[in-house]
Scaffold this motif. Structure first.
Motif, mmCIF file in Angstrom:
data_model
loop_
_atom_site.group_PDB
_atom_site.id
_atom_site.type_symbol
_atom_site.label_atom_id
_atom_site.label_comp_id
_atom_site.label_asym_id
_atom_site.label_seq_id
_atom_site.Cartn_x
_atom_site.Cartn_y
_atom_site.Cartn_z
ATOM 1 N N LEU A 5 52.218 49.323 -6.585
ATOM 2 C CA LEU A 5 51.522 50.540 -6.994
ATOM 3 C C LEU A 5 50.379 50.225 -7.964
ATOM 4 O O LEU A 5 49.303 50.820 -7.874
ATOM 5 N N GLN A 6 50.585 49.268 -8.864
ATOM 6 C CA GLN A 6 49.498 48.869 -9.763
ATOM 7 C C GLN A 6 48.369 48.224 -8.975
ATOM 8 O O GLN A 6 47.188 48.491 -9.207
ATOM 9 N N SER A 7 48.709 47.373 -8.023
ATOM 10 C CA SER A 7 47.688 46.709 -7.215
ATOM 11 C C SER A 7 46.918 47.726 -6.376
ATOM 12 O O SER A 7 45.692 47.646 -6.252
ATOM 13 N N ILE A 36 45.414 46.470 3.509
ATOM 14 C CA ILE A 36 46.266 45.976 2.428
ATOM 15 C C ILE A 36 46.595 47.109 1.456
ATOM 16 O O ILE A 36 47.745 47.249 1.021
ATOM 17 N N LEU A 37 45.605 47.922 1.125
ATOM 18 C CA LEU A 37 45.827 49.050 0.219
ATOM 19 C C LEU A 37 46.893 49.993 0.770
ATOM 20 O O LEU A 37 47.827 50.379 0.055
ATOM 21 N N ILE A 38 46.798 50.335 2.033
ATOM 22 C CA ILE A 38 47.780 51.232 2.655
ATOM 23 C C ILE A 38 49.172 50.604 2.624
ATOM 24 O O ILE A 38 50.154 51.264 2.264
ATOM 25 N N LEU A 39 49.266 49.329 2.979
ATOM 26 C CA LEU A 39 50.557 48.647 2.961
ATOM 27 C C LEU A 39 51.147 48.591 1.555
ATOM 28 O O LEU A 39 52.352 48.803 1.366
ATOM 29 N N GLU A 40 50.310 48.317 0.550
ATOM 30 C CA GLU A 40 50.803 48.251 -0.824
ATOM 31 C C GLU A 40 51.324 49.606 -1.300
ATOM 32 O O GLU A 40 52.384 49.679 -1.932
ATOM 33 N N ILE A 41 50.600 50.661 -0.998
ATOM 34 C CA ILE A 41 51.035 52.001 -1.418
ATOM 35 C C ILE A 41 52.341 52.374 -0.719
ATOM 36 O O ILE A 41 53.268 52.896 -1.350
ATOM 37 N N GLY A 99 55.177 50.352 -2.307
ATOM 38 C CA GLY A 99 55.508 50.856 -3.634
ATOM 39 C C GLY A 99 56.254 52.176 -3.596
ATOM 40 O O GLY A 99 57.235 52.374 -4.313
ATOM 41 N N ILE A 100 55.809 53.090 -2.742
ATOM 42 C CA ILE A 100 56.487 54.384 -2.615
ATOM 43 C C ILE A 100 57.884 54.205 -2.032
ATOM 44 O O ILE A 100 58.846 54.825 -2.492
ATOM 45 N N LEU A 101 58.008 53.335 -1.036
ATOM 46 C CA LEU A 101 59.335 53.056 -0.471
ATOM 47 C C LEU A 101 60.262 52.439 -1.520
ATOM 48 O O LEU A 101 61.457 52.721 -1.521
ATOM 49 N N ALA A 102 59.709 51.610 -2.403
ATOM 50 C CA ALA A 102 60.537 51.011 -3.455
ATOM 51 C C ALA A 102 61.087 52.097 -4.383
ATOM 52 O O ALA A 102 62.271 52.096 -4.713
ATOM 53 N N LEU A 103 60.240 53.031 -4.781
ATOM 54 C CA LEU A 103 60.710 54.132 -5.635
ATOM 55 C C LEU A 103 61.716 55.005 -4.895
ATOM 56 O O LEU A 103 62.754 55.383 -5.451
ATOM 57 N N ALA A 104 61.420 55.297 -3.627
ATOM 58 C CA ALA A 104 62.352 56.099 -2.829
ATOM 59 C C ALA A 104 63.659 55.345 -2.622
ATOM 60 O O ALA A 104 64.741 55.939 -2.633
ATOM 61 N N GLY A 105 63.570 54.023 -2.453
ATOM 62 C CA GLY A 105 64.766 53.208 -2.286
ATOM 63 C C GLY A 105 65.672 53.277 -3.495
ATOM 64 O O GLY A 105 66.898 53.352 -3.365
#
Length: 127
Positions: free
Chosen positions: A18-20, A55-60, A63-69
């Motif tokens: 998310l920072q990236s 890359i931006l789309i994949l990173e977002i 990151g969102i999946l990590a928070l949802a996870g």
């Protein structure tokens, strides 16, 4: 304290991606300019904005999946979203590794491995 290892890795991935992603959005032109020079002698040189967007789309997403996870692990012991986060994170890092290798930035590629190890470990422990 259930799933503490998974949660810590997911937090690591969420912060990282998310920072990236935020940095890419906040300084798009600066990132494109630097990457154009980084890839100028490669087949990616004229594809930098498109590649950076992917890359931006994949990173977002990672990151969102990590928070949802984290949410699904803590709320109902569901590991599926956390696993998807680990998989998307690994894919994103493999794209980044590929780019660094193409640019012959071997130190940069080596650095990506440091991020890849916990992402891969997350996939391992969740499958």
């Amino acid at each position: 304290m259930n799933h503490i290892t998974e949660i810590l890795i997911l937090l690591f991935l969420a912060i990282t991606f998310l920072q990236s992603g935020y940095d890419k959005i906040a300084d798009w032109n600066g990132n494109v300019g630097w990457l154009k020079s980084h890839f100028e002698n490669t087949f990616l040189g004229n594809k930098v904005p498109f590649s950076l967007g992917i890359i931006l789309i994949l990173e977002i997403i990672a990151g969102i999946l990590a928070l949802a996870g984290i949410w699904f692990l803590t709320m109902n012991d569901n590991k599926e979203i956390a696993l998807y986060s680990g998989i998307v994170s690994c894919i994103t890092l493999l794209f980044l590794l590929f780019g660094q290798r193409i640019a012959k930035d071997y130190d940069g590629a080596r650095t990506i491995v440091i991020y890849f190890i916990p992402a891969l470990f997350l996939v391992f422990i969740l499958q």
